[in-house]
Design a protein around this motif. Structure first.
Motif, short mmCIF file in Angstrom:
data_model
loop_
_atom_site.label_atom_id
_atom_site.label_comp_id
_atom_site.label_asym_id
_atom_site.label_seq_id
_atom_site.Cartn_x
_atom_site.Cartn_y
_atom_site.Cartn_z
N ALA A 1 -9.22 -3.42 2.58
CA ALA A 1 -10.33 -2.47 2.44
C ALA A 1 -11.34 -2.59 3.57
O ALA A 1 -12.28 -1.79 3.66
CB ALA A 1 -11.04 -2.67 1.10
N ASP A 2 -11.16 -3.56 4.44
CA ASP A 2 -12.10 -3.81 5.55
C ASP A 2 -11.67 -2.94 6.74
O ASP A 2 -10.74 -3.29 7.48
CB ASP A 2 -12.07 -5.29 5.92
N LEU A 3 -12.35 -1.84 6.93
CA LEU A 3 -11.96 -0.87 7.95
C LEU A 3 -11.97 -1.47 9.35
O LEU A 3 -11.04 -1.27 10.14
CB LEU A 3 -12.89 0.36 7.89
N ALA A 4 -13.02 -2.22 9.68
CA ALA A 4 -13.10 -2.79 11.02
C ALA A 4 -11.97 -3.78 11.28
O ALA A 4 -11.34 -3.77 12.35
CB ALA A 4 -14.45 -3.48 11.21
N VAL B 1 0.48 -0.67 15.75
CA VAL B 1 1.19 -0.26 14.53
C VAL B 1 1.51 1.23 14.55
O VAL B 1 0.64 2.07 14.80
CB VAL B 1 0.36 -0.62 13.28
N ASP B 2 2.77 1.55 14.28
CA ASP B 2 3.21 2.94 14.17
C ASP B 2 3.17 3.44 12.73
O ASP B 2 2.77 4.57 12.45
CB ASP B 2 4.66 3.09 14.67
N VAL B 3 3.60 2.57 11.79
CA VAL B 3 3.80 2.98 10.40
C VAL B 3 3.12 1.98 9.48
O VAL B 3 3.25 0.78 9.65
CB VAL B 3 5.31 3.01 10.06
N VAL B 4 2.39 2.52 8.49
CA VAL B 4 1.77 1.68 7.47
C VAL B 4 2.35 2.04 6.10
O VAL B 4 2.34 3.21 5.70
CB VAL B 4 0.24 1.86 7.43
N PHE B 5 2.85 1.03 5.40
CA PHE B 5 3.17 1.14 3.98
C PHE B 5 2.02 0.47 3.24
O PHE B 5 1.87 -0.76 3.29
CB PHE B 5 4.49 0.45 3.64
N ASN B 6 1.20 1.25 2.56
CA ASN B 6 -0.01 0.72 1.95
C ASN B 6 0.22 0.42 0.47
O ASN B 6 0.16 1.31 -0.37
CB ASN B 6 -1.16 1.71 2.11
N LEU B 7 0.48 -0.86 0.15
CA LEU B 7 0.71 -1.28 -1.22
C LEU B 7 -0.38 -2.22 -1.73
O LEU B 7 -0.29 -2.74 -2.84
CB LEU B 7 2.07 -1.98 -1.36
N ALA B 8 -1.41 -2.47 -0.93
CA ALA B 8 -2.48 -3.37 -1.35
C ALA B 8 -3.22 -2.76 -2.54
O ALA B 8 -3.52 -1.56 -2.55
CB ALA B 8 -3.45 -3.60 -0.20
N THR C 1 -12.78 -1.38 -4.39
CA THR C 1 -11.78 -1.93 -3.47
C THR C 1 -10.60 -1.00 -3.31
O THR C 1 -10.16 -0.70 -2.18
CB THR C 1 -11.30 -3.30 -3.95
N ASN C 2 -10.05 -0.51 -4.42
CA ASN C 2 -8.86 0.34 -4.32
C ASN C 2 -9.15 1.65 -3.60
O ASN C 2 -8.33 2.11 -2.79
CB ASN C 2 -8.30 0.62 -5.72
N VAL C 3 -10.29 2.24 -3.87
CA VAL C 3 -10.64 3.48 -3.17
C VAL C 3 -10.86 3.21 -1.68
O VAL C 3 -10.41 3.98 -0.82
CB VAL C 3 -11.88 4.14 -3.81
N THR D 1 -9.69 3.49 4.05
CA THR D 1 -9.49 2.79 5.32
C THR D 1 -8.30 3.36 6.09
O THR D 1 -8.40 3.68 7.29
CB THR D 1 -9.27 1.28 5.06
N PHE D 2 -7.18 3.52 5.42
CA PHE D 2 -5.99 3.96 6.14
C PHE D 2 -5.97 5.46 6.38
O PHE D 2 -5.34 5.93 7.34
CB PHE D 2 -4.74 3.44 5.43
N CYS D 3 -6.69 6.20 5.56
CA CYS D 3 -6.90 7.61 5.88
C CYS D 3 -7.68 7.76 7.18
O CYS D 3 -7.35 8.58 8.05
CB CYS D 3 -7.66 8.30 4.74
#
Length: 321
Positions: free
Chosen positions: A65-68, A79-86, A103-105, A110-112
């Motif tokens: 969740a830490d954007l920075a 990184v080319d590809v992110v699988f976001n399962l956190a 946290t979940n939001v 963050t990845f958006c």
């Protein structure tokens, strides 16, 4: 669209589904594979085999969740590809709802943002069948109303809405995978354990099996390696972009039936079972419609097999002995 030669990030990669996805992605020979996990539920031992077989696997103890921090990481690792399962799990939301939701939001956001900035190429975001709430009809297709019953479910629904809104507004390369209930080795056996590790532990400790409510609530259980395989195929198929795909079997089973099957596998079919008060926010019925996943990625998962149950039970018997 293949993962071969890509730099891949898996958040929540030391967790239950995430670690199996690590194993599956490694089969595709990426140029670089990075795992991010805060180890709230994830465990280093879930990645032991992957690390031994692939010494170049990189594991970072970070907050997704830490954007920075995530921007620094994806830029450093190209990184080319992110699988976001956190994720912070459902039971935590019953005790710490504000932290779970925030946290979940923020993980989804963050990845958006990273995708909007072009810092990553493709985002495959993990949702949850809990976003639907209890079934208003079955099987539950991707158009089923979202009526989350817990703060966790609401946070997953909100994350999905964020991802889709960014896709519509900024035309990003994103897909959403909505898994139903997973089972298999490596599921958390501790405070937030699933039904299978709980049953195994209680039998080993000679304690009665506890089923919350009348046990007639249903779930759509899918073996974890089938889910991991689906994540990869969703990435590979461009037609999934901007869509939500259910990953399930299309078959429902009651908790009473599942426990009975587990006790049969363990050789104690007459083991005592008691029923206790229903848990808050527990959904009554879940059964996924997987026609869209079948159409787009050829998804045809088997229903719960004796072999998969046996492998899962044996894993926990070995772990708890």
């Amino acid at each position: 669209m293949k993962l071969t030669g890509k730099s891949v990030l898996i958040t929540g990669g030391a967790g239950f589904i995430g670690s199996h996805l690590v194993d599956r992605v490694l089969q595709e020979n990426p140029s670089n594979l990075v795992v991010v996990d805060n180890f709230y539920l994830g465990r280093e031992e879930n990645l032991e085999d992957a690390v031994k077989a692939n010494p170049g696997l990189k594991v970072f103890r970070l907050d997704a969740a830490d954007l920075a921090a995530m921007r620094d990481l994806v830029e450093a690792e190209k990184v080319d590809v992110v699988f976001n399962l956190a994720v912070i799990p459902l039971p935590t939301s019953l005790k710490y709802p504000a932290w779970t939701v925030t946290t979940n939001v923020n993980i989804a956001l963050t990845f958006c943002e990273l995708a909007r900035w072009g810092a990553i190429g493709t985002l495959i975001h993990s949702s949850s069948s809990e976003a639907y709430g209890s079934a208003q009809y079955v099987p539950m297709d991707e158009g089923h109303p979202l009526h989350p019953r817990t703060p966790y479910a609401a946070s997953k629904s909100a994350g999905d809405q964020l991802v889709q809104s960014y896709w519509r507004t900024f035309s990003m390369d994103v897909s959403i995978v909505r898994p139903f209930n997973n089972f298999g080795p490596r599921q958390n056996p501790g405070t937030f354990a699933g039904i299978i590790p709980i049953v195994v532990q209680r039998v080993l400790h000679k304690q009665p099996i506890e089923i919350h409510g009348d046990g007639e609530q249903t779930r759509d259980y899918i073996f974890v390696r089938d889910t991991a395989n689906a994540f990869v195929h969703v990435y590979e198929e461009a037609a999934t972009r901007g869509k939500v795909l259910n990953i399930a079997t299309g078959q429902e089973i009651t908790m009473n039936q599942l426990v009975a099957r587990l006790l049969e596998v363990m050789g104690v079919p007459d083991y005592p079972v008691i029923h206790s008060q229903q848990r808050p926010g527990d959904v009554r019925r879940h059964c996924g419609d997987i026609r869209l996943a079948h159409e787009l990625i050829g998804f045809e998962p088997p229903v719960i097999s004796e072999a998969d149950l046996r492998e899962t039970v044996d894993y926990y018997l070995k772990r708890f002995s």
